[in-house]
Scaffold this motif. Structure first.
Motif, PDB file in Angstrom:
ATOM      1  N   LYS A  19       0.900  -2.714   0.186  1.00 36.22           N
ATOM      2  CA  LYS A  19       0.722  -3.764   1.453  1.00 36.22           C
ATOM      3  C   LYS A  19       0.166  -2.990   2.553  1.00 36.22           C
ATOM      4  O   LYS A  19      -0.541  -3.146   3.420  1.00 36.22           O
ATOM      5  CB  LYS A  19       2.023  -4.391   1.952  1.00 36.22           C
ATOM      6  CG  LYS A  19       2.397  -5.560   1.023  1.00 36.22           C
ATOM      7  CD  LYS A  19       3.382  -6.610   1.942  1.00 36.22           C
ATOM      8  CE  LYS A  19       3.492  -7.758   1.335  1.00 36.22           C
ATOM      9  NZ  LYS A  19       4.772  -7.735   0.261  1.00 36.22           N
ATOM     10  N   LEU A  20       0.628  -1.498   2.620  1.00 37.33           N
ATOM     11  CA  LEU A  20       0.439  -0.695   3.795  1.00 37.33           C
ATOM     12  C   LEU A  20      -1.029  -0.418   3.813  1.00 37.33           C
ATOM     13  O   LEU A  20      -1.879  -0.192   4.704  1.00 37.33           O
ATOM     14  CB  LEU A  20       1.383   0.607   3.819  1.00 37.33           C
ATOM     15  CG  LEU A  20       1.082   1.502   4.681  1.00 37.33           C
ATOM     16  CD1 LEU A  20       1.442   1.153   6.222  1.00 37.33           C
ATOM     17  CD2 LEU A  20       1.765   2.719   4.413  1.00 37.33           C
ATOM     18  N   GLU A  21      -1.333  -0.031   2.527  1.00 34.22           N
ATOM     19  CA  GLU A  21      -2.757   0.652   2.155  1.00 34.22           C
ATOM     20  C   GLU A  21      -3.704  -0.709   2.715  1.00 34.22           C
ATOM     21  O   GLU A  21      -4.706  -0.263   3.221  1.00 34.22           O
ATOM     22  CB  GLU A  21      -2.737   0.711   0.544  1.00 34.22           C
ATOM     23  CG  GLU A  21      -4.296   0.584   0.225  1.00 34.22           C
ATOM     24  CD  GLU A  21      -5.017   2.040   0.558  1.00 34.22           C
ATOM     25  OE1 GLU A  21      -4.484   2.886   1.002  1.00 34.22           O
ATOM     26  OE2 GLU A  21      -6.465   1.762   0.272  1.00 34.22           O
ATOM     27  N   ARG A  22      -3.652  -1.914   2.115  1.00 37.90           N
ATOM     28  CA  ARG A  22      -4.299  -2.920   2.654  1.00 37.90           C
ATOM     29  C   ARG A  22      -4.558  -3.285   4.213  1.00 37.90           C
ATOM     30  O   ARG A  22      -5.442  -3.469   4.565  1.00 37.90           O
ATOM     31  CB  ARG A  22      -3.900  -4.197   1.852  1.00 37.90           C
ATOM     32  CG  ARG A  22      -4.304  -4.274   0.354  1.00 37.90           C
ATOM     33  CD  ARG A  22      -4.470  -5.477  -0.333  1.00 37.90           C
ATOM     34  NE  ARG A  22      -3.214  -6.143  -0.299  1.00 37.90           N
ATOM     35  CZ  ARG A  22      -2.289  -6.238  -1.311  1.00 37.90           C
ATOM     36  NH1 ARG A  22      -2.511  -5.446  -2.411  1.00 37.90           N
ATOM     37  NH2 ARG A  22      -1.080  -6.639  -1.413  1.00 37.90           N
ATOM     38  N   ALA A  23      -3.359  -3.138   4.741  1.00 37.78           N
ATOM     39  CA  ALA A  23      -3.057  -3.291   6.002  1.00 37.78           C
ATOM     40  C   ALA A  23      -4.067  -2.216   6.855  1.00 37.78           C
ATOM     41  O   ALA A  23      -4.501  -2.600   7.900  1.00 37.78           O
ATOM     42  CB  ALA A  23      -1.642  -3.187   6.646  1.00 37.78           C
ATOM     43  N   ARG A  24      -3.885  -0.918   6.292  1.00 44.58           N
ATOM     44  CA  ARG A  24      -4.373   0.159   7.065  1.00 44.58           C
ATOM     45  C   ARG A  24      -6.132  -0.308   6.890  1.00 44.58           C
ATOM     46  O   ARG A  24      -6.735   0.107   7.737  1.00 44.58           O
ATOM     47  CB  ARG A  24      -4.268   1.438   6.172  1.00 44.58           C
ATOM     48  CG  ARG A  24      -3.390   2.265   6.903  1.00 44.58           C
ATOM     49  CD  ARG A  24      -3.372   3.600   6.380  1.00 44.58           C
ATOM     50  NE  ARG A  24      -1.942   4.095   6.504  1.00 44.58           N
ATOM     51  CZ  ARG A  24      -1.128   4.548   5.508  1.00 44.58           C
ATOM     52  NH1 ARG A  24      -1.853   4.880   4.474  1.00 44.58           N
ATOM     53  NH2 ARG A  24      -0.108   5.234   5.861  1.00 44.58           N
ATOM     54  N   GLN A  25      -6.468  -0.602   5.752  1.00 44.78           N
ATOM     55  CA  GLN A  25      -8.000  -0.963   5.572  1.00 44.78           C
ATOM     56  C   GLN A  25      -8.334  -1.810   6.691  1.00 44.78           C
ATOM     57  O   GLN A  25      -9.348  -1.762   7.348  1.00 44.78           O
ATOM     58  CB  GLN A  25      -8.182  -1.747   4.383  1.00 44.78           C
ATOM     59  CG  GLN A  25      -8.160  -0.659   3.466  1.00 44.78           C
ATOM     60  CD  GLN A  25      -8.430  -1.331   2.019  1.00 44.78           C
ATOM     61  OE1 GLN A  25      -8.754  -2.682   1.949  1.00 44.78           O
ATOM     62  NE2 GLN A  25      -8.260  -0.815   0.880  1.00 44.78           N
ATOM     63  N   GLN A  26      -7.457  -2.813   7.027  1.00 42.76           N
ATOM     64  CA  GLN A  26      -7.687  -3.621   8.150  1.00 42.76           C
ATOM     65  C   GLN A  26      -8.105  -2.937   9.575  1.00 42.76           C
ATOM     66  O   GLN A  26      -8.807  -3.328  10.179  1.00 42.76           O
ATOM     67  CB  GLN A  26      -6.256  -4.361   8.284  1.00 42.76           C
ATOM     68  CG  GLN A  26      -6.169  -5.142   9.840  1.00 42.76           C
ATOM     69  CD  GLN A  26      -7.109  -6.130   9.973  1.00 42.76           C
ATOM     70  OE1 GLN A  26      -7.510  -6.682   8.763  1.00 42.76           O
ATOM     71  NE2 GLN A  26      -7.509  -6.588  11.213  1.00 42.76           N
ATOM     72  N   THR A  27      -7.455  -1.941   9.597  1.00 44.64           N
ATOM     73  CA  THR A  27      -7.664  -1.098  11.027  1.00 44.64           C
ATOM     74  C   THR A  27      -9.194  -0.607  11.165  1.00 44.64           C
ATOM     75  O   THR A  27      -9.799  -0.626  12.176  1.00 44.64           O
ATOM     76  CB  THR A  27      -6.907   0.158  11.132  1.00 44.64           C
ATOM     77  OG1 THR A  27      -7.276   1.124   9.948  1.00 44.64           O
ATOM     78  CG2 THR A  27      -5.443  -0.227  11.189  1.00 44.64           C
TER      79      THR A  27
END
Ligand SMILES: Nc1ncnc2c1ncn2[C@@H]1O[C@H](COP(=O)(O)OP(=O)(O)OP(=O)(O)O)[C@@H](O)[C@H]1O
Length: 610
Positions: free
Chosen positions: A142-150
């Motif tokens: 989840k964190l990885e996908r949220a980070r891609q968001q940035t």
């Protein structure tokens, strides 16, 4: 050569899912607006003006050509209207250029600010979550996908805004074309239908491929780090691991490359076919317009306006649909990001939490505590019963894996016991406000963090609001013996530590530990916990550190974990753990009389020193 564990197929993408993800777009825009309202509205304004320009410019172009034809036929010699029109078109061209640059600039600035904001929120959100959540691999996905968001969201923002802008351009061009030749719209629809089919066919496939690969991408990041970082360099060189890690990286990334290449080829192939059909339709329309102009139904100006408008319309409509799928895909990442922000602390929200007592009155009590780590069936500790009385200095000892650190994590409420209860002054600790409760403790773990920041920051991390309180920092450094380390460094407290940054200086293991212990002294905590923080200190420094710790924390409750019995013996009471249960508990003298594991290990170590 190790093979990746499973075959990864992008899951079938549901077009409806893509459309549904658009519901996150308004929230996304509200957040961007909040980041910088002035820039946001300037961007929208520039886009609105820019959207009106294409049709106006095409119309002015038509007027110019009609005027030229008129002048050739009439030979009046009065070119003032012509020059005015040319000047107008020139002015519009410059305006359009300026607006485009203004839009790109504000897109970039807004994007940067939004990405900073997103990263900050991810850091803060992560700190709100519990340790069991942070240690879960699904959390990392989840964190990885949220980070891609940035990073990728700047594109989403400008895509959505360009979409809005293009709707205006399309409507204005449509009005222009329809007012001349309504049936041209039929041809236009025919020319873009293939593009729509193509986009629906492939929409979401890239996202679902990327999503199904989240874990592997993390593995790739890790392999890249393991193969190329200062932390791992010594062992990678010494054991000759470079090729092994590089090959492992290559096998996994090749697999992803082949999957995405297949997708890209399919997309490009079908795209080319559908494009040819679309171009055919455009030329059909063009031929009709040319014939009508030759037949005298349209003027030359009409010809340029209509063919220009038709061409632009086709381009804009195609762009609209292609962008639409790009937007729905990006919006799916947005969904991941918002889901991440909505993660709740696993201990749940309780409506009312008890305020903590200012001072601990009686102390902590473990009653029949047992614990299994999440997703594990093994009892790591079980049937644990003991008191940690206020003001008491207690030591935990036991072999590796006996459960000492786990008990500390339970005491800190990083995890909730699977069975049994922990009490503070007679009240179950889970009834207290968790954040305030954790503030009670000053803890240095065996894997304490070596912040690659200045020494001042490293010490002040214990109580960051006191970073400029020099006497307090001096005091903490003195108590932990870190002052000797600081005196030897050229920049003193302002010395950056670690090798990552310019002027950074790395410390020895023991020196780092002294700095970390200073962090514990910095915090004026009710309960101090040292989990093997002295393992890298030399024997003299360790004894001194423990002696000081006992003296300097007079009246405070403390827990010490250490494998060195010579230092542990000064604790008020010692708890010996074996395979997750309490084997014996008492003072050094009592345990020696007891003559069980403690006495055995004590004698074993003592013999080693003789
Ligand atoms: N996050 C975790 N998830 C699953 N199991 C864990 C986790 N952390 C520790 N364990 C397991 O719990 C057991 C107890 O670990 P713990 O760290 O409490 O031991 P310890 O007594 O502090 O050991 P050491 O002296 O080596 O530091 C070990 O078997 C370990 O493998």
């Amino acid at each position: 050569m190790p093979k990746p564990k499973k075959s990864i197929q992008p899951s079938a993408f549901n077009f409806k899912e893509g459309l549904a993800s658009l519901k996150f777009v308004p929230r996304f825009f509200r957040e961007i607006r909040k980041v910088n309202p002035l820039l946001f509205y300037t961007n929208i304004f520039c886009r609105l003006v820019n959207a009106a320009l294409p049709v106006v410019m095409l119309w002015v172009g038509k007027l110019i050509i009609d005027e030229v034809v008129l002048q050739i036929a009439a030979e009046t010699g009065d070119l003032s209207r012509l020059w005015f029109l040319v000047g107008l078109e020139f002015g519009l061209a410059i305006l359009s250029d300026l607006l485009s640059r203004g839009i790109s600039l504000s897109d970039a600035l807004l994007g940067d600010q939004y990405s900073i904001n997103t990263s900050v929120r991810i850091i803060k959100k992560t700190s709100e979550l519990n340790l069991d959540q942070l240690e879960d691999s699904e959390f990392y996905d989840k964190l990885e996908r949220a980070r891609q968001q940035t990073n990728g969201r700047v594109g989403l923002m400008s895509n959505i805004l360009t979409q809005g802008e293009d709707i205006i351009v399309i409507l204005s061009l449509l009005i222009g074309v329809v007012s001349f030749e309504p049936w041209l719209i039929m041809l236009l629809l025919f020319s873009i239908v293939p593009t729509i089919i193509n986009e629906i066919k492939f929409s979401g496939t890239s996202y679902s491929l990327a999503r199904s690969w989240t874990q592997e991408r993390r593995e790739l990041d890790y392999l890249r780090y393991a193969g190329a970082s200062d932390v791992t360099a010594k062992e990678v060189k010494l054991f000759g691991l470079s090729n092994y890690l590089a090959d492992r990286f290559k096998v996994l990334s090749d697999k992803y490359y082949h999957k995405s290449k297949h997708l890209a080829k399919q997309r490009a192939g079908w795209g080319a076919v559908f494009n040819i059909i679309g171009t055919g339709a455009y030329y059909g329309a063009y031929i009709v317009i040319v014939f009508r102009t030759v037949a005298g139904i349209f003027s030359l100006g009409d010809l340029t306006f209509l063919s220009g408008s038709f061409n632009r319309l086709r381009g804009k409509l195609q762009g609209f649909f292609t962008r639409f799928t790009a937007i729905t895909e990006s919006a799916l990442y947005l969904q991941d990001y918002f889901e991440f922000l909505e993660l709740k602390n696993s201990h749940g929200d309780v409506d009312y939490k008890l305020p903590l007592p200012n001072k601990i009155k009686q102390g902590f009590k473990f009653v029949n505590v047992g614990f299994k780590y999440p997703k594990s069936d093994t009892w790591v500790v079980r049937h644990i019963c003991f008191d940690l009385k206020v003001g008491e200095k207690m030591a935990f000892v036991g072999e590796n894996g006996a459960g000492k650190t786990t008990l500390i994590k339970l005491l800190l409420q990083f995890y909730v016991p699977t069975e049994g209860e922990i009490f503070l002054d007679g009240i179950p600790v889970k009834q207290y406000d968790q954040v305030a409760y954790q503030q009670y403790f000053g803890v240095i773990f065996q894997d304490f963090v070596k912040f690659e920041l200045t020494i001042r920051e490293n010490i002040a991390m214990g109580e960051i609001s006191e970073i400029h309180n020099q006497p307090r920092i001096d005091g903490a450094a003195e108590k932990s013996l870190a002052d000797q380390v600081i005196t030897d460094l050229p920049m003193g407290y302002e010395q950056p530590l670690g090798k990552r940054f310019k002027r950074g200086k790395d410390l020895s293991g023991g020196q780092w530990q002294k700095i970390a212990i200073a962090r514990a002294y910095m915090k004026d905590a009710e309960v101090l916990i040292l989990d093997e923080p002295t393992s890298a200190l030399d024997a003299r420094a360790e004894t001194e550190a423990f002696d000081r710790f006992i003296k300097l924390t007079e009246g405070k409750t403390a827990v010490i974990i250490s494998h060195r019995f010579s230092t542990v013996r000064i604790a008020d009471r010692i708890m010996v753990l074996k395979a997750g249960t309490v084997l014996e508990i008492g003072t050094h003298e009592e345990l020696m009389v007891n003559d069980k594991l403690y006495a055995e290990l004590f004698h074993l170590q003592a013999a080693g020193y003789q």
